[in-house]
Scaffold this active site. Structure first.
Site, mmCIF file in Angstrom:
data_model
loop_
_atom_site.group_PDB
_atom_site.id
_atom_site.type_symbol
_atom_site.label_atom_id
_atom_site.label_comp_id
_atom_site.label_asym_id
_atom_site.label_seq_id
_atom_site.Cartn_x
_atom_site.Cartn_y
_atom_site.Cartn_z
ATOM 1 N N PHE A 131 -13.312 48.603 -2.208
ATOM 2 C CA PHE A 131 -14.088 47.367 -2.337
ATOM 3 C C PHE A 131 -13.378 46.489 -3.376
ATOM 4 C CE2 PHE A 131 -17.567 44.685 -3.728
ATOM 5 C CZ PHE A 131 -18.234 44.413 -2.545
ATOM 6 N N ASP A 203 -16.792 55.872 -7.376
ATOM 7 C CA ASP A 203 -17.759 54.813 -7.108
ATOM 8 C C ASP A 203 -18.661 55.304 -5.972
ATOM 9 O OD1 ASP A 203 -19.180 52.572 -6.260
ATOM 10 O OD2 ASP A 203 -17.569 51.205 -6.844
ATOM 11 N N TYR A 228 -29.082 48.837 -5.218
ATOM 12 C CA TYR A 228 -29.692 47.892 -4.258
ATOM 13 C C TYR A 228 -29.283 48.162 -2.825
ATOM 14 C CZ TYR A 228 -25.225 45.372 -5.050
ATOM 15 O OH TYR A 228 -23.908 45.038 -5.186
HETATM 16 C C1 PLP Z 1 -21.389 47.067 -3.195
HETATM 17 C C2 PLP Z 1 -20.234 47.543 -3.996
HETATM 18 C C3 PLP Z 1 -19.996 47.034 -5.270
HETATM 19 C C4 PLP Z 1 -20.865 45.926 -5.806
HETATM 20 O O1 PLP Z 1 -20.614 45.636 -7.116
HETATM 21 P P1 PLP Z 1 -21.568 44.582 -7.879
HETATM 22 O O2 PLP Z 1 -21.064 44.583 -9.247
HETATM 23 O O3 PLP Z 1 -22.958 45.083 -7.700
HETATM 24 O O4 PLP Z 1 -21.427 43.257 -7.195
HETATM 25 C C5 PLP Z 1 -18.956 47.570 -5.999
HETATM 26 N N1 PLP Z 1 -18.160 48.536 -5.494
HETATM 27 C C6 PLP Z 1 -18.365 49.042 -4.257
HETATM 28 C C7 PLP Z 1 -17.485 50.124 -3.752
HETATM 29 C C8 PLP Z 1 -19.394 48.542 -3.463
HETATM 30 O O5 PLP Z 1 -19.588 49.019 -2.233
#
Ligand code: PLP
Length: 416
Positions: A131, A203, A228
């Site tokens: 991501f 993660d 979330y």
């Molecule tokens: C959804 C997601 C995020 C989101 O990060 P935010 O700080 O909440 O915007 C981060 N890393 C991964 C792998 C995700 O799937």
């Protein structure tokens, strides 16, 4: 051949089916995007009213103590812990996943830098298909540190063994890939990192509440994740950070705000980190949003991750089978692993007009989402997705494709 009646029979026998009633889902919608924003537990509306009207409105500042606001990051962390194989006092719910990753990366680099045997290591291994925020945060931190750290991006999980050399300080991976739904073997991968002297950060954004996770047995050093998505905490609900007990004493993160202080209300001019996981905190939390995380966790505590996993695999197997049999005439390509061990809880298919087809699906009440390049993502949340939902979603997809009922020139929304 599977029929809609078979799906209804499976719903009738599904022990998780009654949990759907704890979510407020609009009529006429098949919600297949719980991997991006979980549905709303009915309880969260009452909880929001309680926090806003009673705790804030009536009790005012007394609620930091009386309503337990101050303890909320730790209390929710302990409530979340069993879902991810963590112990009490190892996880806090706070800040965003991006920010928590920054803290975890900085702390892990610091642990390595202060270990004489590892202090010269300058490589962080991750995946190009991670991501983007994970890569961006690592880039931002290493640029800021300006000590010669570099990212080594692999293009496929097979490249990992060759990429983790004795120059690797850290391995940072997302356990279930947001695009493909590929799931890493946490235990084997953590062992690989450790065999080369690297620490590993996981993660869990697409894992927590979606697949069984055992951070303890899985050998993870640090972990972060979202509440979330599959944990149904609400839009932008605070994320979490986990630090293995044995690293907590050495865990020093640069966002050393007063909530991470050993005695926040001593108002001392010098920072002294709290004992334990509280040192991962930074500043005052968004209490209204944080409080709602409990409602999602409470639904999870009425079942088990094993039951959720069994249904998740059944739903994703059914979806793959039905798309491949009923939409066989169309150029759809399965991106998600068929192998259960490597599958998360969403299924992705490519289609040359993926964006337009997804827009048409959403128009017809089947809500998934779209990710570049050409990928339609369908998330399955065993707490509220039924087998009949899967059948109906595939029939609507088939109808759209058969009739080419999508607009390839549709203007793109900012959020896809
Ligand atoms: C959804 C997601 C995020 C989101 O990060 P935010 O700080 O909440 O915007 C981060 N890393 C991964 C792998 C995700 O799937």
């Amino acid at each position: 051949m599977t029929t809609r009646n078979h799906c209804l029979e499976r719903d009738a026998q599904d022990l998780l089916a009654p949990l759907r009633d704890q979510f407020d889902l609009p009529a006429g919608v098949i919600y297949l995007d719980g991997n991006s924003l979980g549905a709303r537990p009915k309880a969260s509306l009452t909880r929001a009213q309680q926090v806003i009207a009673q705790e804030w409105g009536h009790d005012l500042i007394r609620s930091w103590n009386a309503a337990g606001w101050f303890e909320l990051p730790k209390r929710l962390g302990n409530l979340l812990a069993p879902l991810i194989g963590a112990a009490d006092g190892e996880v806090v719910v706070t800040d965003t996943t991006s920010v928590n990753l920054f803290k975890a990366l900085a702390a892990a680099l610091h642990i390595q830098a202060t270990d004489a045997a590892h202090s010269r290591r300058r490589v962080i291994v991750t995946e190009r298909s991670n991501f983007p925020t994970d890569i961006y945060m690592a880039e931002g931190l290493t640029r800021w540190l300006d000590r010669g750290y570099t990212l080594r991006l692999i293009d496929s999980p097979d490249e990992l063994p060759a990429a983790i050399g004795d120059d690797a300080a850290l391995v940072m991976l997302t356990h279930v890939n947001y695009r493909t739904g590929y799931q890493y073997d946490m235990q084997a991968t953590s062992a690989l990192a450790h065999a080369h002297g690297a620490l590993i950060i996981w993660d869990l954004a697409h894992s927590a509440g979606a697949v069984p996770v055992d951070l303890q047995a899985g050998g993870a050093d640090l972990a972060v994740g979202c509440t979330y998505k599959y944990l149904n905490g609400g839009p932008g609900a605070p994320a979490f950070i986990w630090v293995r007990q044995k690293h907590q004493q050495a865990f020093q993160q640069p966002l050393s705000g007063w909530w991470g202080h050993a005695a926040p209300f001593a108002m001392a001019p010098a920072f002294q980190p709290a004992d334990g996981i509280a040192r991962a905190l930074c500043g005052t939390q968004p209490i209204v949003s944080l409080a709602l995380v409990e409602c999602g966790l409470n639904v999870h505590h009425q079942t088990s991750m094993d039951a959720i996993r069994a249904k998740s695999l059944a739903l994703t197997d059914l979806f793959i089978e039905l798309v491949e049999s009923r939409c066989a005439a169309h150029p759809l390509g399965l991106v998600t692993p068929r192998d259960h061990a490597h599958r998360g809880s969403h299924v992705s298919f490519t289609h040359p007009h993926g964006y337009a087809v997804m827009a048409a699906l959403i128009q017809r009440g089947v809500i998934g989402d779209y990710r570049e390049p050409a990928i339609m993502r369908f998330g399955f949340t065993p707490l509220y997705t039924s087998y009949a939902d899967v059948w109906d979603a595939v029939e609507i997809l088939r109808d759209i494709l058969d009739r080419q009922d999508y607009n390839v020139d549709a203007k793109r929304d900012a959020v896809t």
